[in-house]
Motif scaffolding. Structure first.
Motif, PDB file in Angstrom:
ATOM      1  N   ARG A 271       0.826  -1.208   0.000  1.00 14.87           N
ATOM      2  CA  ARG A 271       0.000   0.000   0.000  1.00 14.87           C
ATOM      3  C   ARG A 271       0.861   1.259   0.000  1.00 14.87           C
ATOM      4  N   LEU A 272       2.004   1.167   0.671  1.00 20.54           N
ATOM      5  CA  LEU A 272       2.894   2.330   0.743  1.00 20.54           C
ATOM      6  C   LEU A 272       3.765   2.472  -0.504  1.00 20.54           C
TER       7      LEU A 272
ATOM      8  N   ILE B 132      -4.742   0.114  12.563  1.00 16.94           N
ATOM      9  CA  ILE B 132      -5.181   1.170  11.646  1.00 16.94           C
ATOM     10  C   ILE B 132      -5.324   0.674  10.199  1.00 16.94           C
ATOM     11  N   CYS B 133      -4.239   0.166   9.664  1.00 14.73           N
ATOM     12  CA  CYS B 133      -4.234  -0.203   8.235  1.00 14.73           C
ATOM     13  C   CYS B 133      -4.718  -1.635   8.091  1.00 14.73           C
TER      14      CYS B 133
ATOM     15  N   PRO C 279      -9.108  -0.058   5.646  1.00 14.95           N
ATOM     16  CA  PRO C 279      -8.101   0.699   6.394  1.00 14.95           C
ATOM     17  C   PRO C 279      -8.687   2.002   6.959  1.00 14.95           C
TER      18      PRO C 279
ATOM     19  N   CYS D 143      -7.932   5.122   7.231  1.00 13.42           N
ATOM     20  CA  CYS D 143      -6.983   6.120   6.715  1.00 13.42           C
ATOM     21  C   CYS D 143      -7.119   7.476   7.419  1.00 13.42           C
TER      22      CYS D 143
ATOM     23  N   CYS E  92      -4.740   7.587  10.264  1.00 18.35           N
ATOM     24  CA  CYS E  92      -3.396   7.059   9.999  1.00 18.35           C
ATOM     25  C   CYS E  92      -2.342   8.161   9.961  1.00 18.35           C
TER      26      CYS E  92
ATOM     27  N   GLU F 220      -0.999   9.022   6.427  1.00 20.58           N
ATOM     28  CA  GLU F 220      -1.995   9.256   5.375  1.00 20.58           C
ATOM     29  C   GLU F 220      -1.475  10.158   4.254  1.00 20.58           C
TER      30      GLU F 220
ATOM     31  N   CYS G 170       0.803   8.355   1.871  1.00 21.34           N
ATOM     32  CA  CYS G 170       0.307   7.111   1.272  1.00 21.34           C
ATOM     33  C   CYS G 170      -0.621   7.415   0.101  1.00 21.34           C
TER      34      CYS G 170
ATOM     35  N   LYS H 224      -7.442   3.500  -0.352  1.00 23.59           N
ATOM     36  CA  LYS H 224      -7.626   4.362   0.827  1.00 23.59           C
ATOM     37  C   LYS H 224      -9.109   4.669   1.050  1.00 23.59           C
TER      38      LYS H 224
HETATM   39  S1  SF4 Z   1      -3.338   5.863   4.642  1.00 19.53           S
HETATM   40 FE1  SF4 Z   1      -4.735   4.107   4.754  1.00 19.53          FE
HETATM   41  S2  SF4 Z   1      -3.975   2.629   3.270  1.00 19.53           S
HETATM   42 FE2  SF4 Z   1      -2.317   4.100   3.637  1.00 19.53          FE
HETATM   43  S3  SF4 Z   1      -1.090   3.195   5.268  1.00 19.53           S
HETATM   44 FE3  SF4 Z   1      -2.578   4.519   6.272  1.00 19.53          FE
HETATM   45  S4  SF4 Z   1      -4.361   3.220   6.766  1.00 19.53           S
HETATM   46 FE4  SF4 Z   1      -3.067   2.128   5.248  1.00 19.53          FE
END
Ligand code: SF4
Length: 230
Positions: free
Chosen positions: A164-165, A203-204, A209, A211, A214, A217, A220, A225
Motif C-alpha cells: 500500500r505504501l 489502523i491499516c 483501512p 486512513c 493514519c 496518510e 500514502c 484508501k
Molecule cells: S493511509 Fe490508509 S492505506 Fe495508507 S497506510 Fe494509512 S491506513 Fe493504510
C-alpha cells in the motif's frame, strides 16, 4: 483520470522509494510506535521459536493462550524432543495445522539437541535447517531475541502495508523482503516490521483501512484508501 492512476502519475515508483520519503515514513512510525515489540510471549529463544512456528495461519493472541501450558510442560528443547506426539498435538490443537506444527516443533527440538548442544542457533543459515523454519520465523527469532538484523520479517501485515505504501509491488514474501532489504536502512529492519504489524492490527486493516486515523496518510497513495486529506 482514475484516482489510483493519478496518484501513480504524481509519485511514480522511483519516488515511492526515494530515501527522503522512506525516511519520512520511518520517522512517523517511530513517533507513533516508539516501543513496538514482538507480541508473542516468550522468555528465551526457544520459547520464541516455538511460538513463531505456532503463529503460522494463527493470531498471536491465540498462540499466547496456548503457550503457557506448552512451555510449562516442555520448557526446553530436550524436554520437547522427548514429547509424545499426541500430547503435543492436543496442546497446540487450537492454533490450526496442529499435526504439522507438533511434528515440526518436536523435530526442531530434536535437531537443536542433536546438532546445537540444546541451544537455538543464532544464524539465518542454521535456523533454516530446522523443520518448520523458513525465513520469516528465522527473522523473528534473530531480530526479536538475538538482536540480529539478518532480514525483514514479512508477515501478512508487512506484505499488505508495504505494498500500500508503494515500497514493493511484489506479492511473494521472499521478494517483498528483498525489496525492503534494498530500501530500508539495515538498522531499521527489525523495528520496521514490529511497527508495521502494530499499524496493520490497529489502523491499516486489510478490509477497510482507517486512513482518517493514519499517521502516514499524507505519505500514502494506495488505491484502496478510505479517506484522503487532499
Ligand atoms: S493511509 Fe490508509 S492505506 Fe495508507 S497506510 Fe494509512 S491506513 Fe493504510
Amino acid at each position: 483520470m482514475p484516482r489510483r492512476k493519478a496518484a501513480r502519475k504524481r509519485f511514480g515508483a522511483a519516488s515511492d522509494i526515494a530515501p527522503e520519503r522512506v525516511a519520512a515514513i520511518l520517522s512517523r512510525l517511530d513517533r507513533k510506535y516508539p516501543k513496538a515489540r514482538c507480541a508473542l510471549h516468550h522468555r528465551n529463544a526457544w520459547d520464541l521459536l516455538v511460538a513463531t512456528i505456532l503463529s503460522a495461519q494463527c493470531t498471536d493472541a491465540r498462540v499466547n493462550l496456548v503457550t503457557p501450558e506448552l512451555f510449562h510442560r516442555f520448557p526446553t528443547p530436550a524436554a520437547m524432543a522427548a514429547a509424545a506426539l499426541p500430547e503435543l498435538e492436543s496442546l497446540v490443537h487450537t492454533t490450526g495445522f496442529f499435526r504439522n506444527k507438533a511434528k515440526n516443533i518436536r523435530g526442531a527440538a530434536q535437531r537443536i539437541v542433536d546438532e546445537f548442544g540444546g541451544n537455538v542457533p543464532a544464524s539465518m543459515e542454521t535456523l533454516l535447517t530446522l523443520p518448520g523454519v523458513a525465513r520469516k520465523t528465522a527473522n523473528v527469532v534473530l531480530g526479536s531475541w538475538f538482536g540480529v538484523a539478518a532480514g525483514v520479517v514479512v508477515d501478512t501485515h508487512v506484505l499488505r502495508i508495504s505494498r500500500r505504501l508503494g515500497l514493493t509491488s511484489n506479492t511473494a514474501p521472499e521478494k517483498v523482503e528483498q525489496d525492503l532489504i534494498r530500501i530500508l536502512p539495515q538498522e531499521r529492519w527489525i523495528d520496521y516490521s514490529h511497527q508495521i504489524i502494530r499499524l496493520g492490527r490497529e489502523i491499516c486493516i486489510a478490509r477497510k483501512p482507517r486512513c482518517a486515523d493514519c499517521q502516514l496518510e499524507d505519505l500514502c497513495h494506495s488505491g484502496d484508501k478510505t479517506w484522503r486529506s487532499s
